[in-house]
Enzyme design. Structure first.
Site, PDB file in Angstrom:
ATOM      1  N   ASP A  92     -10.553  -4.620  13.410  1.00 27.84           N
ATOM      2  CA  ASP A  92     -10.819  -4.716  11.974  1.00 27.84           C
ATOM      3  C   ASP A  92      -9.586  -5.266  11.277  1.00 27.84           C
ATOM      4  O   ASP A  92      -8.463  -5.178  11.796  1.00 27.84           O
ATOM      5  CB  ASP A  92     -11.226  -3.363  11.403  1.00 27.84           C
ATOM      6  CG  ASP A  92     -10.063  -2.379  11.331  1.00 27.84           C
ATOM      7  OD1 ASP A  92      -9.479  -2.107  12.396  1.00 27.84           O
ATOM      8  OD2 ASP A  92      -9.742  -1.880  10.232  1.00 27.84           O
ATOM      9  N   ASP A 123      -2.313  -9.057  13.044  1.00 29.47           N
ATOM     10  CA  ASP A 123      -2.642  -7.656  12.782  1.00 29.47           C
ATOM     11  C   ASP A 123      -4.151  -7.456  12.748  1.00 29.47           C
ATOM     12  O   ASP A 123      -4.755  -7.535  11.695  1.00 29.47           O
ATOM     13  CB  ASP A 123      -2.010  -7.245  11.446  1.00 29.47           C
ATOM     14  CG  ASP A 123      -2.240  -5.803  11.100  1.00 29.47           C
ATOM     15  OD1 ASP A 123      -2.428  -4.993  12.013  1.00 29.47           O
ATOM     16  OD2 ASP A 123      -2.220  -5.481   9.894  1.00 29.47           O
ATOM     17  N   GLU A 156      -9.091   0.847  11.574  1.00 37.03           N
ATOM     18  CA  GLU A 156      -7.689   1.235  11.389  1.00 37.03           C
ATOM     19  C   GLU A 156      -7.191   0.882  10.006  1.00 37.03           C
ATOM     20  O   GLU A 156      -6.462   1.657   9.375  1.00 37.03           O
ATOM     21  CB  GLU A 156      -6.819   0.547  12.457  1.00 37.03           C
ATOM     22  CG  GLU A 156      -5.402   1.093  12.561  1.00 37.03           C
ATOM     23  CD  GLU A 156      -4.427   0.467  11.584  1.00 37.03           C
ATOM     24  OE1 GLU A 156      -3.352   1.075  11.357  1.00 37.03           O
ATOM     25  OE2 GLU A 156      -4.721  -0.617  11.034  1.00 37.03           O
ATOM     26  N   GLU A 157      -7.564  -0.281   9.504  1.00 35.21           N
ATOM     27  CA  GLU A 157      -7.038  -0.731   8.216  1.00 35.21           C
ATOM     28  C   GLU A 157      -7.578   0.083   7.040  1.00 35.21           C
ATOM     29  O   GLU A 157      -6.985   0.087   5.962  1.00 35.21           O
ATOM     30  CB  GLU A 157      -7.357  -2.208   7.997  1.00 35.21           C
ATOM     31  CG  GLU A 157      -6.707  -3.158   8.990  1.00 35.21           C
ATOM     32  CD  GLU A 157      -5.193  -3.244   8.862  1.00 35.21           C
ATOM     33  OE1 GLU A 157      -4.605  -2.449   8.096  1.00 35.21           O
ATOM     34  OE2 GLU A 157      -4.593  -4.085   9.546  1.00 35.21           O
TER      35      GLU A 157
END
Length: 454
Positions: A92, A123, A156-157
């Protein structure tokens, strides 16, 4: 068949890596259905799962985590008696922000000035490609000497904790002797770095209500309490005049005693405009690695275009607080919540909602796995020694894994060096860093396997 040197193999695989990263970046996999369709994340998860299957991973599964997203798991068995290494990345990404500010489309990997640009390139979709490159190089050089588990997270973000909750409910799934988190980065391009600490975080939404409805600013302005003005005053209370975070009860004077970050280098990396001062006190390393930092990341208010002469009845903001090692994120959440409630002006009605939280993390860089990584980085980066630094960002899963597997060593590496501009417009990855870190990871797995035979 003669085994090829790992560095030679990785170099030969770079065109394939670019093609795969192009495919993966194309998924608009922001784990927020209010911004992008959920199907984009699902398609990215399917791509990751297919990539693992193509590398002969077993038990590949799309894990439905409690936050409504999917993490991708796979297991590649190694030789009998070999240690198990867990490789982590997330597919993600952050939203692209202002797409018009990108010099090339954010979801189209574009080569420019020796770098590959695209949301998630560093990222952390590039981190997943890094893992693939390392494993492919090992296969071409005699085989993967350890058992490998891969987990690719899907939220995660957003800091929603889905994978952490899933891991706690299925503690056997991610058990490993060593864990490599591929989601941090070198201190700068060409300087091999492991991350020793991560700040935790808490994220809150605060809403202020002052009126039953909007009012004409000419008829009522000057006496009627404006919720937007109240919000501005409340948010201003979170920082001192010099920019230091000032949440009541929160410690803000901790010092960093490791690798330092020269102010001139930081200004260049952060692209601070000439004449604009840095905020806070202490060294730059103190401020970004060892101390809390509050950021207002969003405000709901009328845009300038189309604004009317009105007093606002309601205002809402989203606040991120980074929490350094040595402080507890849950306690910081309580302190920030209490601060917001006590500093709201004019008796404005306050509601606070928690939308994310993760604990800070400190790695043991004296552990044996770090010796194996230092040797690997010395080869992958000739003439350079491995450095350790802090990282101001958060990876909530680290503490979950440390709690579940206290004997496991956790290493943090990745592609998010300063030039990558992660979370900003024009995010990019250095293909040279991708190549060198893939070599380092492959050599690390070899070194680590050998160390366990002794």
């Amino acid at each position: 068949m003669t085994a090829r040197p790992i560095s030679e193999t990785v170099a030969s695989l770079m065109p394939r890596a670019k093609a795969e990263l192009t495919e993966l970046v194309a998924f608009r996999s922001v784990a927020d259905p209010a911004q992008f369709p959920k199907s984009e994340c699902e398609a990215a998860a399917d791509w990751v799962a297919d990539a693992l299957r193509a590398e002969d991973f077993q038990d590949v599964a799309l894990l439905d985590t409690p936050d409504g997203t999917r993490s991708v798991y796979g297991f590649l068995p190694g030789p009998a008696g070999a240690p198990t290494v867990l490789l982590y990345a997330h597919y993600d990404v952050q939203p692209p922000l202002d797409e018009s500010a990108w010099l090339s489309p954010p979801f189209e990997l574009t080569e420019r000035d020796g770098r590959w640009f695209g949301r998630g390139a560093a990222d952390c979709k590039g981190g997943f490609i890094m893992h693939l490159l390392a494993l492919r190089a090992l296969k071409a050089s005699g085989g993967v000497p350890v058992s490998v588990k891969v987990i690719a997270e899907g939220s995660e973000e957003q800091g929603t904790g889905g994978l952490e909750q899933y891991a706690e409910a299925h503690p056997e799934l991610l058990a490993a002797d060593t864990i490599v988190i591929g989601d941090t980065g070198n201190f700068r391009v060409g300087l091999p770095t492991v991350t020793a600490t991560l700040r935790g975080m808490t994220m809150l939404r605060v809403q202020l209500d002052t009126l039953e409805g909007n009012l004409h600013s000419g008829q009522f302005g000057g006496a009627a309490p404006d919720a937007l003005a109240a919000m501005i005053q409340l948010l201003a209370s979170l920082r001192a005049e010099d920019g230091t975070t000032t949440v009541d009860g929160l410690t803000t004077d901790t010092e960093w005693d490791g690798l330092q970050y020269p102010e001139g280098e930081f200004r260049r990396d952060a692209k601070v405009l000439d004449g604009v001062e840095l905020i806070g006190t202490g060294t730059v390393a103190d401020r970004i690695w060892a101390r809390p930092a509050v950021t207002v990341i969003g405000i709901d208010c009328p845009p300038v275009v189309g604004a009317t002469p009105s007093l606002q009845a309601r205002a809402r903001a989203q606040i991120s607080l980074r929490v350094p090692p040595g402080q507890d994120a849950a306690e910081a959440t309580k302190l920030l919540t209490a601060h917001l409630r006590s500093h709201a002006p004019w008796g404005a009605r306050v509601s606070v909602e928690q939308v994310g939280q993760g604990q800070p993390f400190r790695a043991d860089i004296t552990s044996p796995a770090y010796t194996s990584m230092a040797e690997a980085m010395r080869v992958a980066y000739p003439g350079e020694e491995m450095q350790s630094s802090g990282m101001g960002g958060s990876i909530p899963l680290c503490n979950t894994l440390a709690g579940l597997y206290p004997a496991a060593e956790i290493l943090l590496i990745g592609l998010s060096e300063p030039e990558a501009q992660i979370h900003a417009v024009n995010e990019s990855v250095s293909p040279q860093e991708l190549e060198r870190l893939s070599v380092a990871e492959a050599l690390f797995l070899q070194n680590y396997a050998e160390s366990k035979k002794v």
